[in-house]
Design a protein around this motif. Structure first.
Motif, PDB file in Angstrom:
ATOM      1  N   TYR A   1     -15.556   6.414   0.239  1.00 43.19           N
ATOM      2  CA  TYR A   1     -14.889   6.609   1.571  1.00 43.19           C
ATOM      3  C   TYR A   1     -15.815   6.495   2.568  1.00 43.19           C
ATOM      4  CZ  TYR A   1     -12.117   8.623   5.261  1.00 43.19           C
ATOM      5  OH  TYR A   1     -11.638   9.094   6.369  1.00 43.19           O
TER       6      TYR A   1
ATOM      7  N   LEU B   1       0.731   7.077  -6.183  1.00 43.79           N
ATOM      8  CA  LEU B   1      -0.545   8.211  -6.479  1.00 43.79           C
ATOM      9  C   LEU B   1       0.286   9.435  -6.005  1.00 43.79           C
ATOM     10  CD1 LEU B   1      -3.479   6.451  -4.848  1.00 43.79           C
ATOM     11  CD2 LEU B   1      -2.836   6.598  -7.191  1.00 43.79           C
TER      12      LEU B   1
ATOM     13  N   VAL C   1      -5.655  12.259  -7.245  1.00 44.18           N
ATOM     14  CA  VAL C   1      -4.794  11.933  -8.318  1.00 44.18           C
ATOM     15  C   VAL C   1      -5.525  11.993  -9.444  1.00 44.18           C
ATOM     16  CG1 VAL C   1      -5.366   9.413  -8.487  1.00 44.18           C
ATOM     17  CG2 VAL C   1      -2.906  10.253  -9.282  1.00 44.18           C
ATOM     18  N   SER C   2      -6.936  11.994  -9.403  1.00 44.21           N
ATOM     19  CA  SER C   2      -7.987  12.041 -10.493  1.00 44.21           C
ATOM     20  C   SER C   2      -8.206  13.483 -11.077  1.00 44.21           C
ATOM     21  CB  SER C   2      -9.016  11.256 -10.317  1.00 44.21           C
ATOM     22  OG  SER C   2      -9.909  11.890  -9.349  1.00 44.21           O
TER      23      SER C   2
ATOM     24  N   TYR D   1       0.956  -1.288   0.028  1.00 44.46           N
ATOM     25  CA  TYR D   1       0.029   0.021  -0.081  1.00 44.46           C
ATOM     26  C   TYR D   1       0.811   1.416   0.012  1.00 44.46           C
ATOM     27  CZ  TYR D   1      -3.592   3.627   1.648  1.00 44.46           C
ATOM     28  OH  TYR D   1      -4.277   4.788   1.505  1.00 44.46           O
TER      29      TYR D   1
ATOM     30  N   ALA E   1     -10.458   6.872   0.299  1.00 46.73           N
ATOM     31  CA  ALA E   1     -10.486   7.472  -1.127  1.00 46.73           C
ATOM     32  C   ALA E   1     -10.042   8.794  -1.530  1.00 46.73           C
ATOM     33  CB  ALA E   1     -11.914   7.196  -1.430  1.00 46.73           C
TER      34      ALA E   1
ATOM     35  N   ALA F   1     -15.649   9.531  -5.217  1.00 44.25           N
ATOM     36  CA  ALA F   1     -14.621   9.289  -4.498  1.00 44.25           C
ATOM     37  C   ALA F   1     -15.057   9.301  -2.942  1.00 44.25           C
ATOM     38  CB  ALA F   1     -13.333   9.944  -4.797  1.00 44.25           C
TER      39      ALA F   1
ATOM     40  N   GLN G   1       0.802   4.239  -2.691  1.00 50.50           N
ATOM     41  CA  GLN G   1       0.537   5.507  -2.308  1.00 50.50           C
ATOM     42  C   GLN G   1       1.628   6.474  -2.945  1.00 50.50           C
ATOM     43  OE1 GLN G   1      -2.223   7.281  -1.387  1.00 50.50           O
ATOM     44  NE2 GLN G   1      -3.411   5.322  -1.119  1.00 50.50           N
TER      45      GLN G   1
ATOM     46  N   THR H   1       0.039  12.608  -8.770  1.00 49.49           N
ATOM     47  CA  THR H   1      -0.699  13.823  -8.460  1.00 49.49           C
ATOM     48  C   THR H   1       0.220  14.966  -8.650  1.00 49.49           C
ATOM     49  OG1 THR H   1      -2.035  12.597  -6.687  1.00 49.49           O
ATOM     50  CG2 THR H   1      -1.963  15.094  -6.567  1.00 49.49           C
TER      51      THR H   1
ATOM     52  N   GLU I   1      -2.066  15.333  -0.416  1.00 48.09           N
ATOM     53  CA  GLU I   1      -0.991  14.223  -0.642  1.00 48.09           C
ATOM     54  C   GLU I   1       0.199  14.304   0.193  1.00 48.09           C
ATOM     55  OE1 GLU I   1      -1.617  11.090  -3.080  1.00 48.09           O
ATOM     56  OE2 GLU I   1      -3.376  11.989  -1.855  1.00 48.09           O
TER      57      GLU I   1
ATOM     58  N   TYR J   1      -7.715   9.091  -4.207  1.00 52.81           N
ATOM     59  CA  TYR J   1      -7.981   8.765  -5.538  1.00 52.81           C
ATOM     60  C   TYR J   1      -8.576   9.833  -6.248  1.00 52.81           C
ATOM     61  CZ  TYR J   1      -7.915   4.160  -3.409  1.00 52.81           C
ATOM     62  OH  TYR J   1      -7.454   2.940  -2.692  1.00 52.81           O
TER      63      TYR J   1
ATOM     64  N   TRP K   1      -7.215   0.830   2.089  1.00 48.44           N
ATOM     65  CA  TRP K   1      -7.473   0.939   0.711  1.00 48.44           C
ATOM     66  C   TRP K   1      -8.811   1.566   0.516  1.00 48.44           C
ATOM     67  CZ3 TRP K   1      -3.895  -0.855  -2.836  1.00 48.44           C
ATOM     68  CH2 TRP K   1      -2.835  -1.468  -2.234  1.00 48.44           C
TER      69      TRP K   1
END
Length: 326
Positions: free
Chosen positions: A249, A27, A283-284, A20, A277, A245, A24, A31, A67, A280, A274
């Motif tokens: 979460y 990610l 990064v999106s 994990y 969220a 997201a 990360q 980002t 982040e 996620y 995991w």
């Protein structure tokens, strides 16, 4: 200094946690790189108004702030796995020492939510006062961004107000157990706020579509309405992605919390990370902005090409006018 318990040591050295942490890290780097690319594209001349561009850059700032703070968790796992493998004491983090990290983490989460409110207000201004809005250029964006920065930075101070933080935790990216209830409420409110953003932007889209039909002979008004409509649709898509997201979460964490007694501690910790969220969503964000800019540019090129290529006779033109006048 307080040492970790046997279960906590197992969590620190778990292969799942190490995987994990690597995930990360990817990610985190994605980002940062994606945000730089998005900022470069936003700095270029686009159809997106200056005010909206300021707020989109602000959203990237909050995403990277989150982040940066959350990356302290993978760093701790790497540190424990590489440098404390034979140590008799795995030190836990004091909540007091973690206040700077948790403050930035909270600022990133609340900022990402509140910037959506600012974007909704920005779209509302563009809809209600299109001419004045276009003349003010980036001023509304800077004003809204300043308004968002203050409560975002103070959000963790409000959450932990009147609570003495004297406990220890495994990672600084975690909320203290003493404020877990307030933290959960805070995140639930963020989810509700995101739903409100989607509804507001959908209403603005409907409003712009209605105005676009009514002002077909007002060239300036129709152009401004068309640009506002396309930009509002883009913001709405970004809000939907953030909502999905946050829904994952809040829903996933709530489900696991209710069944925590029936889940072994190792399984619970290795699974719940995991479900977190927000990374996620962060990064999106940049890829969604880049895709939206590309899509807007492509749509504009298609419209220009259709106008320049399309040929019509005078009779065809008169027929269209008669249909328009009804």
């Amino acid at each position: 200094m307080l040492c970790a318990s046997e279960i906590q040591v197992e969590i620190y050295t778990s292969p799942v946690q190490l995987i994990y942490a690597c995930f990360q890290t990817i990610l985190f780097l994605a980002t940062i790189i994606g945000s730089l690319l998005a900022i470069i594209e936003l700095s270029k001349k686009t159809t997106i108004p200056d005010s909206t561009r300021v707020l989109l850059v602000g959203s990237l700032f909050f995403a990277n702030a989150h982040e940066l703070a959350y990356f302290s968790s993978p760093l701790k796992v790497f540190q424990m796995s590489l440098f404390h493998s034979n140590s008799s004491c795995y030190p836990l983090a004091s909540t007091l020492e973690c206040i700077p990290t948790t403050t930035v983490l909270s600022m990133g989460i609340s900022g990402n939510m509140l910037i959506q409110s600012a974007l909704s207000v920005d779209r509302l201004l563009a809809t209600v006062f299109p001419i004045s809005y276009s003349r003010m250029r980036a001023l509304p964006g800077f004003a809204l961004l300043f308004i968002v920065l203050i409560p975002s930075f103070l959000s963790y101070s409000w959450i932990r107000s009147d609570i003495v933080l004297d406990d220890y935790q495994m990672f600084c990216s975690q909320w203290s157990a003493k404020i877990s209830t307030r933290a959960n409420s805070f995140l639930e409110y963020c989810s509700y706020l995101t739903v409100a953003h989607i509804v507001i932007n959908l209403l603005i889209i409907l409003r712009n579509q209605s105005v676009d039909k009514k002002c077909r002979f007002d060239v300036q008004q129709r152009y401004l309405t068309s640009e506002t409509l396309k930009t509002t649709q883009t913001i709405c898509y970004l809000s939907i992605a953030q909502f999905l997201a946050m829904f994952l979460y809040s829903g996933g964490v709530l489900l696991m919390r209710k069944n925590q007694k029936n889940i072994p501690p190792m399984v619970y910790v290795n699974v719940i990370v995991w479900v977190y969220a927000p990374p996620y969503a962060c990064v999106s964000l940049a890829p969604l902005i880049l895709y939206s800019l590309w899509n807007l540019k492509k749509q504009r090129q298609i419209r220009i090409q259709s106008i320049t290529v399309q040929k019509e006779t005078q009779d065809d033109h008169m027929r269209k006018l008669q249909i328009s006048w009804g």
